[in-house]
Structure formats: structure tokens, C-alpha cells
Design a protein around this motif. Structure first.
Motif, mmCIF file in Angstrom:
data_model
loop_
_atom_site.group_PDB
_atom_site.id
_atom_site.type_symbol
_atom_site.label_atom_id
_atom_site.label_comp_id
_atom_site.label_asym_id
_atom_site.label_seq_id
_atom_site.Cartn_x
_atom_site.Cartn_y
_atom_site.Cartn_z
ATOM 1 N N VAL A 64 0.785 -1.239 0.000
ATOM 2 C CA VAL A 64 0.000 0.000 0.000
ATOM 3 C C VAL A 64 0.810 1.280 0.000
ATOM 4 O O VAL A 64 0.256 2.336 -0.304
ATOM 5 C CB VAL A 64 -1.011 0.045 1.175
ATOM 6 C CG1 VAL A 64 -1.931 -1.153 1.135
ATOM 7 C CG2 VAL A 64 -0.315 0.190 2.515
ATOM 8 N N ASN A 65 2.085 1.246 0.337
ATOM 9 C CA ASN A 65 2.840 2.493 0.444
ATOM 10 C C ASN A 65 2.837 3.256 -0.875
ATOM 11 O O ASN A 65 3.332 2.781 -1.889
ATOM 12 C CB ASN A 65 4.273 2.235 0.904
ATOM 13 C CG ASN A 65 4.982 3.507 1.291
ATOM 14 O OD1 ASN A 65 4.362 4.447 1.786
ATOM 15 N ND2 ASN A 65 6.281 3.559 1.060
ATOM 16 N N GLY A 66 2.210 4.433 -0.862
ATOM 17 C CA GLY A 66 2.117 5.274 -2.045
ATOM 18 C C GLY A 66 0.949 4.933 -2.959
ATOM 19 O O GLY A 66 0.755 5.596 -3.976
ATOM 20 N N ALA A 67 0.161 3.942 -2.602
ATOM 21 C CA ALA A 67 -0.966 3.516 -3.449
ATOM 22 C C ALA A 67 -2.280 4.110 -2.947
ATOM 23 O O ALA A 67 -2.420 4.446 -1.774
ATOM 24 C CB ALA A 67 -1.076 1.991 -3.434
ATOM 25 N N VAL A 68 -3.224 4.224 -3.865
ATOM 26 C CA VAL A 68 -4.575 4.633 -3.483
ATOM 27 C C VAL A 68 -5.295 3.397 -2.964
ATOM 28 O O VAL A 68 -5.278 2.334 -3.605
ATOM 29 C CB VAL A 68 -5.338 5.244 -4.676
ATOM 30 C CG1 VAL A 68 -6.793 5.506 -4.312
ATOM 31 C CG2 VAL A 68 -4.656 6.526 -5.125
ATOM 32 N N VAL A 69 -5.886 3.531 -1.772
ATOM 33 C CA VAL A 69 -6.613 2.439 -1.138
ATOM 34 C C VAL A 69 -7.985 2.942 -0.709
ATOM 35 O O VAL A 69 -8.251 4.146 -0.708
ATOM 36 C CB VAL A 69 -5.860 1.878 0.094
ATOM 37 C CG1 VAL A 69 -4.463 1.402 -0.290
ATOM 38 C CG2 VAL A 69 -5.782 2.913 1.207
ATOM 39 N N THR A 89 -11.465 6.957 0.797
ATOM 40 C CA THR A 89 -10.550 6.630 -0.291
ATOM 41 C C THR A 89 -9.438 7.667 -0.288
ATOM 42 O O THR A 89 -9.705 8.866 -0.168
ATOM 43 C CB THR A 89 -11.272 6.649 -1.651
ATOM 44 O OG1 THR A 89 -12.402 5.772 -1.577
ATOM 45 C CG2 THR A 89 -10.352 6.194 -2.771
ATOM 46 N N GLY A 90 -8.198 7.179 -0.380
ATOM 47 C CA GLY A 90 -7.074 8.094 -0.369
ATOM 48 C C GLY A 90 -5.759 7.372 -0.519
ATOM 49 O O GLY A 90 -5.706 6.139 -0.594
ATOM 50 N N THR A 91 -4.703 8.141 -0.527
ATOM 51 C CA THR A 91 -3.359 7.587 -0.680
ATOM 52 C C THR A 91 -2.816 7.134 0.666
ATOM 53 O O THR A 91 -2.894 7.862 1.656
ATOM 54 C CB THR A 91 -2.421 8.637 -1.296
ATOM 55 O OG1 THR A 91 -2.969 9.049 -2.550
ATOM 56 C CG2 THR A 91 -1.023 8.080 -1.516
ATOM 57 N N ALA A 92 -2.287 5.920 0.680
ATOM 58 C CA ALA A 92 -1.689 5.347 1.893
ATOM 59 C C ALA A 92 -0.183 5.591 1.871
ATOM 60 O O ALA A 92 0.461 5.424 0.839
ATOM 61 C CB ALA A 92 -1.973 3.855 1.964
ATOM 62 N N VAL A 123 -3.780 6.783 5.893
ATOM 63 C CA VAL A 123 -4.604 6.918 4.696
ATOM 64 C C VAL A 123 -5.205 8.314 4.751
ATOM 65 O O VAL A 123 -6.041 8.605 5.618
ATOM 66 C CB VAL A 123 -5.711 5.847 4.617
ATOM 67 C CG1 VAL A 123 -6.566 6.053 3.361
ATOM 68 C CG2 VAL A 123 -5.111 4.440 4.659
ATOM 69 N N GLU A 124 -4.723 9.186 3.868
ATOM 70 C CA GLU A 124 -5.205 10.564 3.826
ATOM 71 C C GLU A 124 -6.552 10.588 3.107
ATOM 72 O O GLU A 124 -6.636 10.157 1.952
ATOM 73 C CB GLU A 124 -4.205 11.472 3.113
ATOM 74 C CG GLU A 124 -2.849 11.552 3.787
ATOM 75 C CD GLU A 124 -2.892 12.152 5.180
ATOM 76 O OE1 GLU A 124 -3.835 12.923 5.480
ATOM 77 O OE2 GLU A 124 -1.984 11.852 5.959
#
Length: 146
Positions: A64-69, A89-92, A123-124
Motif C-alpha cells: 500500500v505504500n504510495g498507493a490509493v486504497v 478513499t485516499g493515498t496510503a 490513509v489521507e
């Protein structure tokens, strides 16, 4: 009766308040090019970020690092056919800053899984959606109108 066949859209404040009442949610991410869902305990930071505490060597950290989750939590009353669900939903990102790690270690819930090398995933929230299904009664005394 509510529009949308018994579903009611929840506002941002309602979503964040309801999320704070639950200790467990599900993180949705991509693993080996396929969707994966993992139940996790979590906390909410003051800025609304969803924070997961996990092992630094876990597959989740690498995936997940840097991915949208997506992150989802809910409460369901099966007897009343009622409930609510919130999806963030946001970038982790993995927390690398030692000061931030120390701060989160003091305020976030302890992982339910033993973690020899703890790390935090933030997760922003870029998109927050929620809805309530109203059945025959109130949801565990949670006042959704506040």
C-alpha cells in the motif's frame, strides 16, 4: 421514507463521527494485480487520516505504500435490518518520520496482532462517503443527526 430505496447519504461530519465509534474496519488494496480486503483495527488522527498500526515487515506495508486504497467501516444491526457504512478513499503512506512515529505510538490503538517491528500507515482522506440504511429502529443509540 428516505430517497434511494431506504438509504440516506451521510455528511462528512457524520461519517467521521461514526467511524470514531468503531475499532475495526477493512482496508481494500491491490495485491498481485487483484483486489484484496484485510480486516484491521484502526484509529483516526486529528486531521481525519485513518491510521493503521502494523508490522513493518507485513505484506500490507509493501503493497500500500504510495498507493490509493479504500478503507471501510460500518455497524450493522441484522435484527432491525439497519446500519451504516463509511468509505474513505485516499493515498496510503508508511510513516517514516521518527517524531511522527513516536506521536502515533502514544495516541493510536495498539494492534490486535503482535508486531515485533511496528510501523504506521496513514490513509489521507481524499474522498469520504457514507450511507445509512434505516430499518425498524435506531442504531444502538447512535444519534445520526448530531
Amino acid at each position: 421514507m428516505y430517497a434511494n430505496d431506504g438509504f440516506r447519504e451521510l455528511g462528512l461530519r457524520e461519517c467521521m463521527r461514526l467511524m470514531a465509534t468503531e475499532p475495526v474496519g477493512r482496508v481494500v488494496y491491490t495485491r498481485y494485480a487483484l483486489p484484496a480486503v484485510l480486516p484491521v483495527n484502526f484509529g483516526l488522527d486529528a486531521d481525519g487520516a485513518v491510521v493503521l498500526r502494523t508490522s513493518a515487515t507485513s505484506d500490507l506495508v509493501r503493497a500500500v505504500n504510495g498507493a490509493v486504497v479504500a478503507f471501510e467501516t460500518d455497524r450493522i444491526d441484522t435484527a432491525r435490518h439497519a446500519g451504516w457504512s463509511v468509505v474513505v478513499t485516499g493515498t496510503a503512506t508508511v510513516v517514516r518520520d521518527p517524531g511522527e512515529h513516536e506521536r502515533l505510538a502514544r495516541i493510536m490503538p495498539v494492534s490486535w496482532m503482535p508486531c515485533p517491528q511496528e510501523t504506521f500507515i496513514r490513509v489521507e482522506p481524499e474522498v469520504v462517503t457514507g450511507r445509512e440504511l434505516v430499518g425498524g429502529g435506531t442504531m444502538y443509540g447512535v444519534d445520526l443527526s448530531a
